[in-house]
Design a protein around this motif. Structure first.
Motif, PDB file in Angstrom:
ATOM      1  N   ASP A 182      26.315  50.196  85.326  1.00  0.00           N
ATOM      2  CA  ASP A 182      25.769  51.433  84.758  1.00  0.00           C
ATOM      3  C   ASP A 182      25.364  52.397  85.872  1.00  0.00           C
ATOM      4  OD1 ASP A 182      24.979  52.888  82.319  1.00  0.00           O
ATOM      5  OD2 ASP A 182      22.966  52.766  83.191  1.00  0.00           O
ATOM      6  N   VAL A 183      24.852  51.848  86.974  1.00  0.00           N
ATOM      7  CA  VAL A 183      24.505  52.676  88.128  1.00  0.00           C
ATOM      8  C   VAL A 183      25.750  53.404  88.647  1.00  0.00           C
ATOM      9  CG1 VAL A 183      23.694  52.641  90.528  1.00  0.00           C
ATOM     10  CG2 VAL A 183      22.550  51.232  88.798  1.00  0.00           C
ATOM     11  N   ILE A 184      26.849  52.677  88.793  1.00  0.00           N
ATOM     12  CA  ILE A 184      28.093  53.294  89.280  1.00  0.00           C
ATOM     13  C   ILE A 184      28.601  54.327  88.292  1.00  0.00           C
ATOM     14  CG2 ILE A 184      30.505  52.838  89.882  1.00  0.00           C
ATOM     15  CD1 ILE A 184      29.606  50.059  90.848  1.00  0.00           C
ATOM     16  N   ARG A 185      28.524  54.010  87.002  1.00  0.00           N
ATOM     17  CA  ARG A 185      28.984  54.959  85.979  1.00  0.00           C
ATOM     18  C   ARG A 185      28.240  56.289  86.095  1.00  0.00           C
ATOM     19  NH1 ARG A 185      27.109  56.721  81.212  1.00  0.00           N
ATOM     20  NH2 ARG A 185      25.309  55.306  81.287  1.00  0.00           N
ATOM     21  N   CYS A 186      26.955  56.207  86.328  1.00  0.00           N
ATOM     22  CA  CYS A 186      26.169  57.434  86.454  1.00  0.00           C
ATOM     23  C   CYS A 186      26.429  58.131  87.788  1.00  0.00           C
ATOM     24  CB  CYS A 186      24.680  57.117  86.316  1.00  0.00           C
ATOM     25  SG  CYS A 186      24.207  56.503  84.683  1.00  0.00           S
ATOM     26  N   ALA A 187      26.520  57.344  88.866  1.00  0.00           N
ATOM     27  CA  ALA A 187      26.685  57.934  90.194  1.00  0.00           C
ATOM     28  C   ALA A 187      28.008  58.678  90.334  1.00  0.00           C
ATOM     29  CB  ALA A 187      26.578  56.851  91.263  1.00  0.00           C
ATOM     30  N   GLU A 188      29.041  58.183  89.676  1.00  0.00           N
ATOM     31  CA  GLU A 188      30.343  58.826  89.852  1.00  0.00           C
ATOM     32  C   GLU A 188      30.459  60.159  89.110  1.00  0.00           C
ATOM     33  OE1 GLU A 188      33.568  56.387  88.514  1.00  0.00           O
ATOM     34  OE2 GLU A 188      32.605  55.885  86.618  1.00  0.00           O
ATOM     35  N   THR A 189      29.428  60.544  88.385  1.00  0.00           N
ATOM     36  CA  THR A 189      29.432  61.885  87.790  1.00  0.00           C
ATOM     37  C   THR A 189      29.086  62.947  88.829  1.00  0.00           C
ATOM     38  OG1 THR A 189      27.085  61.748  87.124  1.00  0.00           O
ATOM     39  CG2 THR A 189      28.747  60.978  85.540  1.00  0.00           C
ATOM     40  N   LYS A 190      28.588  62.545  90.000  1.00  0.00           N
ATOM     41  CA  LYS A 190      28.294  63.513  91.063  1.00  0.00           C
ATOM     42  C   LYS A 190      29.610  64.103  91.571  1.00  0.00           C
ATOM     43  CE  LYS A 190      25.942  64.005  95.527  1.00  0.00           C
ATOM     44  NZ  LYS A 190      25.286  63.310  96.652  1.00  0.00           N
ATOM     45  N   PRO A 191      29.768  65.422  91.534  1.00  0.00           N
ATOM     46  CA  PRO A 191      31.062  66.022  91.865  1.00  0.00           C
ATOM     47  C   PRO A 191      31.327  66.162  93.356  1.00  0.00           C
ATOM     48  CG  PRO A 191      29.530  67.731  91.208  1.00  0.00           C
ATOM     49  CD  PRO A 191      28.804  66.421  91.025  1.00  0.00           C
ATOM     50  N   PHE A 192      30.422  65.728  94.205  1.00  0.00           N
ATOM     51  CA  PHE A 192      30.624  65.848  95.646  1.00  0.00           C
ATOM     52  C   PHE A 192      29.890  64.717  96.353  1.00  0.00           C
ATOM     53  CE2 PHE A 192      27.005  68.349  94.275  1.00  0.00           C
ATOM     54  CZ  PHE A 192      25.989  67.923  95.108  1.00  0.00           C
ATOM     55  N   GLY A 193      30.397  64.329  97.525  1.00  0.00           N
ATOM     56  CA  GLY A 193      29.690  63.374  98.377  1.00  0.00           C
ATOM     57  C   GLY A 193      29.643  61.951  97.871  1.00  0.00           C
ATOM     58  N   PHE A 194      30.448  61.618  96.854  1.00  0.00           N
ATOM     59  CA  PHE A 194      30.431  60.238  96.361  1.00  0.00           C
ATOM     60  C   PHE A 194      31.817  59.878  95.838  1.00  0.00           C
ATOM     61  CE2 PHE A 194      29.979  56.936  93.116  1.00  0.00           C
ATOM     62  CZ  PHE A 194      29.235  55.992  93.801  1.00  0.00           C
ATOM     63  N   GLN A 195      32.263  58.667  96.164  1.00  0.00           N
ATOM     64  CA  GLN A 195      33.486  58.112  95.595  1.00  0.00           C
ATOM     65  C   GLN A 195      33.177  56.723  95.081  1.00  0.00           C
ATOM     66  OE1 GLN A 195      36.972  58.186  98.082  1.00  0.00           O
ATOM     67  NE2 GLN A 195      38.097  56.741  96.792  1.00  0.00           N
ATOM     68  N   ALA A 196      33.528  56.470  93.852  1.00  0.00           N
ATOM     69  CA  ALA A 196      33.157  55.206  93.216  1.00  0.00           C
ATOM     70  C   ALA A 196      34.044  54.056  93.698  1.00  0.00           C
ATOM     71  CB  ALA A 196      33.243  55.335  91.707  1.00  0.00           C
ATOM     72  N   PHE A 197      33.409  52.987  94.145  1.00  0.00           N
ATOM     73  CA  PHE A 197      34.056  51.706  94.394  1.00  0.00           C
ATOM     74  C   PHE A 197      33.344  50.677  93.527  1.00  0.00           C
ATOM     75  CE2 PHE A 197      35.441  54.051  97.996  1.00  0.00           C
ATOM     76  CZ  PHE A 197      36.610  53.451  98.447  1.00  0.00           C
ATOM     77  N   ARG A 198      34.038  49.588  93.218  1.00  0.00           N
ATOM     78  CA  ARG A 198      33.454  48.594  92.335  1.00  0.00           C
ATOM     79  C   ARG A 198      33.510  47.209  92.979  1.00  0.00           C
ATOM     80  NH1 ARG A 198      35.014  52.823  89.546  1.00  0.00           N
ATOM     81  NH2 ARG A 198      33.781  53.434  87.732  1.00  0.00           N
ATOM     82  N   PRO A 199      32.490  46.395  92.727  1.00  0.00           N
ATOM     83  CA  PRO A 199      32.461  45.054  93.329  1.00  0.00           C
ATOM     84  C   PRO A 199      33.468  44.128  92.679  1.00  0.00           C
ATOM     85  CG  PRO A 199      30.630  45.319  91.832  1.00  0.00           C
ATOM     86  CD  PRO A 199      31.312  46.652  91.890  1.00  0.00           C
ATOM     87  N   GLY A 200      33.660  42.982  93.302  1.00  0.00           N
ATOM     88  CA  GLY A 200      34.583  41.997  92.762  1.00  0.00           C
ATOM     89  C   GLY A 200      34.392  40.670  93.462  1.00  0.00           C
ATOM     90  N   PRO A 201      35.213  39.688  93.115  1.00  0.00           N
ATOM     91  CA  PRO A 201      35.045  38.344  93.688  1.00  0.00           C
ATOM     92  C   PRO A 201      35.564  38.208  95.107  1.00  0.00           C
ATOM     93  CG  PRO A 201      36.928  38.389  92.213  1.00  0.00           C
ATOM     94  CD  PRO A 201      36.276  39.736  92.087  1.00  0.00           C
ATOM     95  N   GLY A 202      36.159  39.256  95.635  1.00  0.00           N
ATOM     96  CA  GLY A 202      36.697  39.231  96.992  1.00  0.00           C
ATOM     97  C   GLY A 202      37.642  40.398  97.162  1.00  0.00           C
ATOM     98  N   VAL A 203      38.144  40.583  98.367  1.00  0.00           N
ATOM     99  CA  VAL A 203      39.064  41.690  98.649  1.00  0.00           C
ATOM    100  C   VAL A 203      40.426  41.105  98.968  1.00  0.00           C
ATOM    101  CG1 VAL A 203      39.532  43.707 100.079  1.00  0.00           C
ATOM    102  CG2 VAL A 203      37.173  43.092  99.522  1.00  0.00           C
ATOM    103  N   GLY A 204      41.383  41.301  98.083  1.00  0.00           N
ATOM    104  CA  GLY A 204      42.723  40.786  98.305  1.00  0.00           C
ATOM    105  C   GLY A 204      43.652  41.865  98.799  1.00  0.00           C
ATOM    106  N   GLY A 205      44.940  41.559  98.792  1.00  0.00           N
ATOM    107  CA  GLY A 205      45.937  42.530  99.190  1.00  0.00           C
ATOM    108  C   GLY A 205      46.435  42.326 100.595  1.00  0.00           C
ATOM    109  N   HIS A 206      47.364  43.190 100.973  1.00  0.00           N
ATOM    110  CA  HIS A 206      48.003  43.088 102.287  1.00  0.00           C
ATOM    111  C   HIS A 206      47.289  43.943 103.322  1.00  0.00           C
ATOM    112  CE1 HIS A 206      51.601  41.156 100.440  1.00  0.00           C
ATOM    113  NE2 HIS A 206      51.207  41.850  99.400  1.00  0.00           N
ATOM    114  N   GLY A 207      46.483  44.920 102.882  1.00  0.00           N
ATOM    115  CA  GLY A 207      45.817  45.831 103.809  1.00  0.00           C
ATOM    116  C   GLY A 207      44.543  45.234 104.364  1.00  0.00           C
ATOM    117  N   VAL A 208      44.682  44.291 105.300  1.00  0.00           N
ATOM    118  CA  VAL A 208      43.509  43.650 105.877  1.00  0.00           C
ATOM    119  C   VAL A 208      42.778  44.642 106.768  1.00  0.00           C
ATOM    120  CG1 VAL A 208      44.533  41.364 105.808  1.00  0.00           C
ATOM    121  CG2 VAL A 208      44.839  42.768 107.841  1.00  0.00           C
ATOM    122  N   ALA A 209      41.483  44.426 106.932  1.00  0.00           N
ATOM    123  CA  ALA A 209      40.704  45.310 107.797  1.00  0.00           C
ATOM    124  C   ALA A 209      41.246  45.254 109.219  1.00  0.00           C
ATOM    125  CB  ALA A 209      39.237  44.898 107.770  1.00  0.00           C
ATOM    126  N   LEU A 210      41.327  46.438 109.857  1.00  0.00           N
ATOM    127  CA  LEU A 210      41.871  46.527 111.203  1.00  0.00           C
ATOM    128  C   LEU A 210      40.793  47.011 112.160  1.00  0.00           C
ATOM    129  CD1 LEU A 210      45.278  48.256 110.380  1.00  0.00           C
ATOM    130  CD2 LEU A 210      44.992  45.942 111.228  1.00  0.00           C
TER     131      LEU A 210
END
Length: 409
Positions: A230-258
């Protein structure tokens, strides 16, 4: 038969490029030092789409001699993390040597693999020059373009995603830009190779750092009894200075941190990236803790509990398992004595290490039988409202269930 383009490496980077090139009516061949057959699940491309590419003229070749008959060669070799966490350049080296021995003057060579700054000039260039006897910037063009493929993304494909180009020389940049302008609506010119390489570093680390932030927020908010979703839902209504990311059980994919700092001569590291990695790699263990706590609160022990994992791929609606947190979660549950099964419409057979994990044929029946059902990936086919009713106990690690319908991460 000559082709305009050779895609060297037909994995999650090369196959989408080849698909875009074929759609743009560019004569394209694909060469993979690891084998001629495309791995469509990792690229988000179906077998039917590959058949359409082949019928439109795309060819996979086994003979590297074919690489000497193209005007442009794009190297998309995989660079997975090695034992020390830095990109493993083994496949890139193999691809470079196969290309170098056939390289002709005036060819444009572009690297798209995820690498650390300096790799194109200090690793790829010497291999190409030594194997061909040609000189980059004089006899052939050399450039880097960070891949921006996002398998399964229906809104952003090759045509409407700007392409960043950085060349060894201005002429190299323009030659690469001329090629990519046939595929995309916008080409962005970087100052040079290292700037273009560092674009990939920044973009990848931006994702990891921001996911780490919301993952920490998830742990904090759960302890405080606050609904982070609910915090993220409300925060992402800010039209500037914020981009919504969401938590999860881990970070998958091929784009590993460099982290570019491990390359000499700097010796400096990006401290925030290291911290983000630590946070994100702890998330599977946090999921296990939540599982054990939920079972205990309902009078059950993890030992002997029947646990159903829903969605074991790293991304929704794809069959790609690369970097998925599901294997670690399953392994930890098994080590605790739980009887683990899984359901995923895109994965007909799944093993954790060498151990086969039973697959649930009837999703609702399996959820009703399981002591705990854990949603790890939200595929479109999942009716979460119905699952919440059927499941004895449901842990939603993606915040996809309606509020109050399940326990959320």
């Amino acid at each position: 038969m000559p082709a305009d383009l050779a895609v060297v490496g037909l994995g999650h980077l090369g196959l989408p490029l080849a698909q875009a090139a074929v759609a743009a009516r560019i004569e394209t061949i694909g060469y993979d030092p690891g084998g001629p057959h495309p791995a469509e699940p990792a690229a988000g491309i179906t077998a039917a789409e590959i058949r359409r590419m082949l019928s439109a003229g795309f060819r996979t070749v086994d003979d590297p001699a074919e690489l000497g008959r193209v005007r442009t060669a794009v190297v998309c070799a995989p660079t997975p993390p090695g034992p020390d966490g830095t990109p493993d350049l083994t496949a890139l080296g193999d691809a470079a040597r196969a290309l170098a021995s056939r390289l002709r003057p005036h060819t444009t060579v572009i690297l798209e693999s995820a690498v650390q700054p300096g790799t194109t000039e200090e690793f790829l260039r010497p291999l190409l020059e030594e194997g061909s006897g040609l000189r980059a910037g004089r006899d052939f063009h050399l450039a880097y373009s960070p891949s921006r493929t996002d398998p399964g993304n229906r809104d952003h494909g090759y045509a409407n995603t700007p392409k960043v180009i950085g060349g060894l020389t201005p002429a190299c940049t323009e030659s690469a830009a001329a090629f990519y302008s046939r595929l995309t609506d916008k080409v962005v010119r970087a100052r040079g190779l290292r700037e273009a390489e560092t674009v990939k570093v920044l973009e990848t680390n931006f994702r990891h750092v921001n996911i780490a932030l919301v993952n920490e927020m998830a742990v904090l908010c759960h302890g405080l009894g606050i609904d982070l979703w609910d915090v993220i839902r409300c925060a992402e209504t800010k039209p500037f200075g914020f981009q919504a990311f969401r938590p999860g059980p881990g970070v998958g994919g091929h784009g590993v941190a460099l982290d570019p700092g491990v390359l000499p001569p700097t010796g400096r590291t990006l401290r925030m990236v290291g911290l983000a990695q630590d946070i994100n790699t702890r998330m599977p263990q946090y999921v296990i803790q939540r599982c054990a706590t939920l079972l205990n609160e309902h009078g059950k022990s993890a030992r002997g509990a029947r646990v159903l994992l829903l969605g074991v791929t790293y991304k929704p609606d794809l069959a790609d398992l690369q970097g998925s947190p599901a294997p670690e979660i399953a392994r930890r549950l098994m080590d605790m004595g739980a009887a683990v099964s899984y359901h995923d419409p895109h994965v007909p057979d799944w093993r954790v290490g060498q151990v086969p994990v039973p697959r649930a044929d009837s999703l609702y029946e399996a959820a009703a039988r399981a002591d705990l059902t854990v949603l790890l990936q939200h595929h479109r086919t999942y009716d979460l409202q119905g699952l919440a009713v059927k499941a004895q106990l449901l842990l939603d690690t993606r915040g996809a269930t309606p509020a109050g319908a399940a326990h959320r991460l």
